[in-house]
Design a protein around this motif. Structure first.
Motif, mmCIF file in Angstrom:
data_model
loop_
_atom_site.group_PDB
_atom_site.id
_atom_site.type_symbol
_atom_site.label_atom_id
_atom_site.label_comp_id
_atom_site.label_asym_id
_atom_site.label_seq_id
_atom_site.Cartn_x
_atom_site.Cartn_y
_atom_site.Cartn_z
ATOM 1 N N SER A 29 7.216 84.759 18.624
ATOM 2 C CA SER A 29 5.789 83.472 18.809
ATOM 3 C C SER A 29 6.179 82.463 18.169
ATOM 4 O O SER A 29 6.031 83.307 17.185
ATOM 5 N N PHE A 31 3.898 80.279 17.598
ATOM 6 C CA PHE A 31 2.758 80.766 15.257
ATOM 7 C C PHE A 31 2.558 81.889 15.925
ATOM 8 O O PHE A 31 2.286 83.157 16.527
ATOM 9 N N LEU A 32 2.171 82.343 14.542
ATOM 10 C CA LEU A 32 2.005 83.413 13.880
ATOM 11 C C LEU A 32 0.142 83.519 13.718
ATOM 12 O O LEU A 32 0.242 83.095 12.113
ATOM 13 N N ILE A 54 8.399 91.044 14.221
ATOM 14 C CA ILE A 54 7.354 89.568 14.601
ATOM 15 C C ILE A 54 8.487 88.113 13.460
ATOM 16 O O ILE A 54 8.773 87.938 12.594
ATOM 17 N N TYR A 56 8.271 84.143 14.293
ATOM 18 C CA TYR A 56 7.730 83.136 14.243
ATOM 19 C C TYR A 56 7.998 81.754 14.318
ATOM 20 O O TYR A 56 8.824 81.993 12.539
ATOM 21 N N SER A 59 2.872 79.942 10.645
ATOM 22 C CA SER A 59 2.737 80.899 9.970
ATOM 23 C C SER A 59 1.362 80.699 10.134
ATOM 24 O O SER A 59 1.175 79.232 9.099
ATOM 25 N N THR A 77 8.748 90.740 9.470
ATOM 26 C CA THR A 77 8.624 89.564 9.949
ATOM 27 C C THR A 77 9.416 88.660 9.320
ATOM 28 O O THR A 77 10.384 89.054 8.796
ATOM 29 N N LYS A 86 9.009 82.532 23.396
ATOM 30 C CA LYS A 86 8.038 83.634 23.328
ATOM 31 C C LYS A 86 8.161 84.409 24.724
ATOM 32 O O LYS A 86 8.155 84.126 25.632
ATOM 33 N N ASN A 100 1.041 81.838 24.064
ATOM 34 C CA ASN A 100 1.198 82.534 22.926
ATOM 35 C C ASN A 100 0.783 83.939 21.605
ATOM 36 O O ASN A 100 -0.304 83.660 22.596
ATOM 37 N N TYR A 102 -1.917 83.772 19.521
ATOM 38 C CA TYR A 102 -3.588 83.018 19.202
ATOM 39 C C TYR A 102 -3.605 83.490 20.463
ATOM 40 O O TYR A 102 -4.844 83.274 20.202
#
Length: 235
Positions: A29, A31-32, A54, A56, A59, A77, A86, A100, A102
């Motif tokens: 994704s 945005f972390l 993960i 990203y 962040s 990460t 995504k 996303n 978030y």
């Protein structure tokens, strides 16, 4: 066969995908930024020693979230430049989506997704899995912490050569905590007790007293928010 998902269905299937992961979990994704439900699910995967990756592109974690994430041993990460994909998958199923991380569990946006399984769509799953692995390979693996600052950023931020402390090195909160033999959260509590930080909406903020002691608030697009402190800070 592949199945179309609307907004609410995407949230449901994503939660089930994370919960059902028993061998591996890949979350890609841009945005972390993690909400409480995502944190709860990831903590459970960590307790079960599930391999979680993960990836990203930016962040937006706060210092408290960074400290939380670095305690999760089985979650790795990676940073991928120009990431816009995504994709969320475990060993049995995959979701390609506009959602996303978030935005997870939120219904304010209109999302569209497709989910499919390794059993019913083996070729499609393999193509998605292979592309996810490629993205992981081209990404820079990072153990997220407050002390992670690239060399270029360190130069730009004048770490160790601050205008108010030209002969005193400045350390991130985590490095200063390590130097003092403390956990980062314990140091942040001491800094708050000393009046150098204040807590607002669950987040630490630098006070005027903290600034007077040489404390600095910094923000990196890659690593998020963090504080710098003189190496010989009086607390």
């Amino acid at each position: 066969m592949a199945k179309f998902l609307n907004t609410s269905a995407t949230n449901y299937y994503l939660e089930e995908l994370i919960k059902s992961a028993s061998e591996r979990l890949v979350l890609i994704s841009p945005f972390l930024k993690l909400n409480d439900r995502i944190k709860e699910l990831l903590e459970d995967k960590n307790r079960l020693k599930i391999d979680v990756r993960i990836v990203y592109g930016k962040s937006e974690l706060q210092p408290e979230e960074i400290n939380w994430l670095k305690e999760l041993t089985y979650i790795r990460t990676s940073f991928c430049k120009n990431l816009h994909a995504k994709c969320y998958l475990n060993e049995e199923s995959c979701i390609i989506t506009s959602l996303n991380l978030y935005e997870f569990s939120q219904i304010n946006n209109n999302e569209m997704s497709v989910t499919f399984s390794r059993v019913d769509d083996p070729e499609l799953y393999k193509d998605a899995y292979d592309e996810a692995q490629r993205i992981i390979r081209i990404s820079d693996e990072i153990r997220i912490s407050l002390e992670k600052i690239s060399q270029g950023e360190a130069s730009d931020l004048n770490v160790g050569t601050g205008a108010n402390d030209t002969n005193q090195e400045k350390l991130t909160s985590s490095k200063l905590a390590k130097k003092l033999g403390l956990k980062t959260n314990d140091l942040l509590s001491k800094l708050a007790d000393s009046g150098y930080l204040e807590v607002s909406d669950g987040k630490h903020k630098l006070t005027e007293a903290g600034k007077a002691q040489g404390g600095e608030f910094k923000y990196s697009k890659r690593f998020g928010a963090y504080f710098l402190w003189p190496e010989e800070l009086n607390i």
